[in-house]
Design an enzyme around this catalytic site. Structure first.
Site, PDB file in Angstrom:
ATOM      1  N   VAL A 152      -7.180 -15.320  37.657  1.00 15.23           N
ATOM      2  CA  VAL A 152      -6.099 -15.754  38.559  1.00 15.23           C
ATOM      3  C   VAL A 152      -6.129 -17.277  38.635  1.00 15.23           C
ATOM      4  O   VAL A 152      -7.136 -17.855  39.047  1.00 15.23           O
ATOM      5  CB  VAL A 152      -6.282 -15.164  39.980  1.00 15.23           C
ATOM      6  CG1 VAL A 152      -5.108 -15.565  40.871  1.00 15.23           C
ATOM      7  CG2 VAL A 152      -6.429 -13.657  39.937  1.00 15.23           C
ATOM      8  N   GLY A 207       5.037 -22.504  23.660  1.00 14.97           N
ATOM      9  CA  GLY A 207       3.833 -21.673  23.597  1.00 14.97           C
ATOM     10  C   GLY A 207       3.448 -21.071  24.937  1.00 14.97           C
ATOM     11  O   GLY A 207       2.376 -20.495  25.073  1.00 14.97           O
ATOM     12  N   LYS A 225      -2.595  -9.944  38.566  1.00 16.99           N
ATOM     13  CA  LYS A 225      -3.303 -10.969  39.354  1.00 16.99           C
ATOM     14  C   LYS A 225      -3.281 -10.619  40.847  1.00 16.99           C
ATOM     15  O   LYS A 225      -4.246 -10.854  41.575  1.00 16.99           O
ATOM     16  CB  LYS A 225      -2.680 -12.343  39.099  1.00 16.99           C
ATOM     17  CG  LYS A 225      -2.939 -12.825  37.668  1.00 16.99           C
ATOM     18  CD  LYS A 225      -2.063 -13.998  37.303  1.00 16.99           C
ATOM     19  CE  LYS A 225      -2.352 -14.480  35.891  1.00 16.99           C
ATOM     20  NZ  LYS A 225      -1.329 -15.385  35.362  1.00 16.99           N
TER      21      LYS A 225
HETATM   22  N1  HSE Z   1       0.785 -15.865  30.596  1.00 23.45           N
HETATM   23  C1  HSE Z   1       0.181 -16.341  31.803  1.00 23.45           C
HETATM   24  C2  HSE Z   1       1.138 -17.233  32.545  1.00 23.45           C
HETATM   25  C3  HSE Z   1      -1.060 -17.154  31.539  1.00 23.45           C
HETATM   26  O1  HSE Z   1       2.180 -17.575  32.017  1.00 23.45           O
HETATM   27  O2  HSE Z   1       0.841 -17.613  33.677  1.00 23.45           O
HETATM   28  C4  HSE Z   1      -2.345 -16.403  31.612  1.00 23.45           C
HETATM   29  O3  HSE Z   1      -2.550 -15.722  32.798  1.00 23.45           O
END
Ligand code: HSE
Length: 341
Positions: A152, A207, A225
């Protein structure tokens, strides 16, 4: 501390870089001398009970694609489970990709580490989202620690802030932006007046979003989370099945323009009150949660201390590796305290 590192991607390699570059300081300041005795990647494993040469392991990955190519220490094709079972270590760091449907293979790695008496630090949200109550019980049963700060907020110490800084107080509710990708998309839609699809493409180009953006845009990453926070901070025994989830695919440019006319913006907010929810929510542009770009922000409301918000980056290799290091130090300190009492 002898460590088995499962996963040799950006986070694993960032952790190795930190261990290399801050070796003296970690030993002097914290008495922490990590010895990575095994690294497992897709090609197999490298094992050295004396501690692997991390520079060499980083070069091997760059040049040959796998640590298993090491002439002296490589075990081509060795599975992570074999390595966890057979290599002696105090801890396993598990940094493999999240699988929100089955939690595998991370779940089996964690259970095997527990069974063989190893503490676990993971950044993998799958096993925690699907089975955190059972995993904490299993860790207790095996007399080992399970830590997962990097799941988290990446390097932003969201879990520690609530658990340690607000120690003694009672957290009544939590709401926050737990996914950087969707926050970037919604911020771009608001600032540049572009559509969801255009903003998603921009996020993919940078990305932020995966090629298959489902985990992010459909709210599953934020929900995972939220489950981790509810269990760890508020002692709720919940899994992802208990979260009402709505992502941001149906947020239109018109919705955002309508909110802006009222001095508001739309954010993907995860909240823990009587129920757990992730949904696009209209909030004031002056709300501390109204952060832009790929930031995360979480507001805790506690009984005595009131309302606090913690803001920071929620993704990144070095950032997440810093959380892994914090967890390893926490385990080390807990072991030391146990010896005293
Ligand atoms: N893909 C997640 C985000 C990152 O965009 O916050 C890793 O938890």
């Amino acid at each position: 501390m002898r460590i088995i590192l499962v996963g040799w991607g950006v986070v694993g390699q960032s952790l190795a870089q930190i261990c290399l570059h801050r070796k003296k300081e970690l030993a002097k300041k914290y008495g922490f001398r990590p010895r990575i005795v095994a690294i497992v990647d897709k090609g197999g494993a490298a094992i050295d009970p004396k501690g692997l040469d991390l520079e060499q392991m980083l070069s091997l990955k760059k040049e040959k694609g796998t640590v298993a190519a090491s002439k002296q220490y490589g075990c081509l094709g060795m599975s992570a489970l074999e390595a966890i079972e057979s290599v002696e270590a105090e801890a396993m760091v598990e940094v493999t990709p999240t699988n929100i449907e089955t939690a595998e293979p991370g779940l089996s790695y964690i259970k095997t580490a527990f069974r063989t008496g190893k503490h676990v630090v993971t950044t993998n949200k799958g096993p925690l989202a699907l089975a955190l109550p059972a995993l904490t019980e299993l860790a207790d049963y095996n007399n080992v620690y399970l830590r997962f700060s990097g799941t988290v907020g990446a390097g932003t110490p969201v879990l520690e802030f609530a658990k340690n800084c607000l120690q003694g107080d009672r957290i009544i509710s939590v709401k926050g932006i737990l996914n950087g990708t969707t926050n970037y998309i919604l911020s771009e839609m608001d600032e540049k007046h572009i559509t969801f699809d255009e903003a998603l493409k921009a996020a993919q180009k940078l990305g932020y979003a995966e090629a298959d953006p489902t985990m992010d845009v459909d709210g599953y990453d934020a929900a995972a989370k939220l489950v981790i926070m509810a269990n760890w901070i508020m002692d709720k025994k919940v899994t992802i099945k208990d979260v009402k989830i709505r992502g941001i695919r149906d947020v239109s440019s018109q919705n955002i323009a309508d909110a802006a006319k009222k001095g508001c913006t739309i954010k993907l907010i995860g909240s823990i009150e009587e129920t757990l929810k992730v949904e696009p929510t209209q909030i004031s542009k002056h709300d501390p949660l109204a952060v832009d770009g790929a930031l995360n922000a979480v507001t805790f409301v506690s009984e005595s201390a009131g309302e606090q918000t913690i803001i920071g980056l929620g993704a990144g290799g070095t950032e997440t590796a810093s959380a892994v290091l914090r967890d390893l130090l926490d385990i080390k300190q807990n072991i030391a305290n146990k010896m005293i009492t």
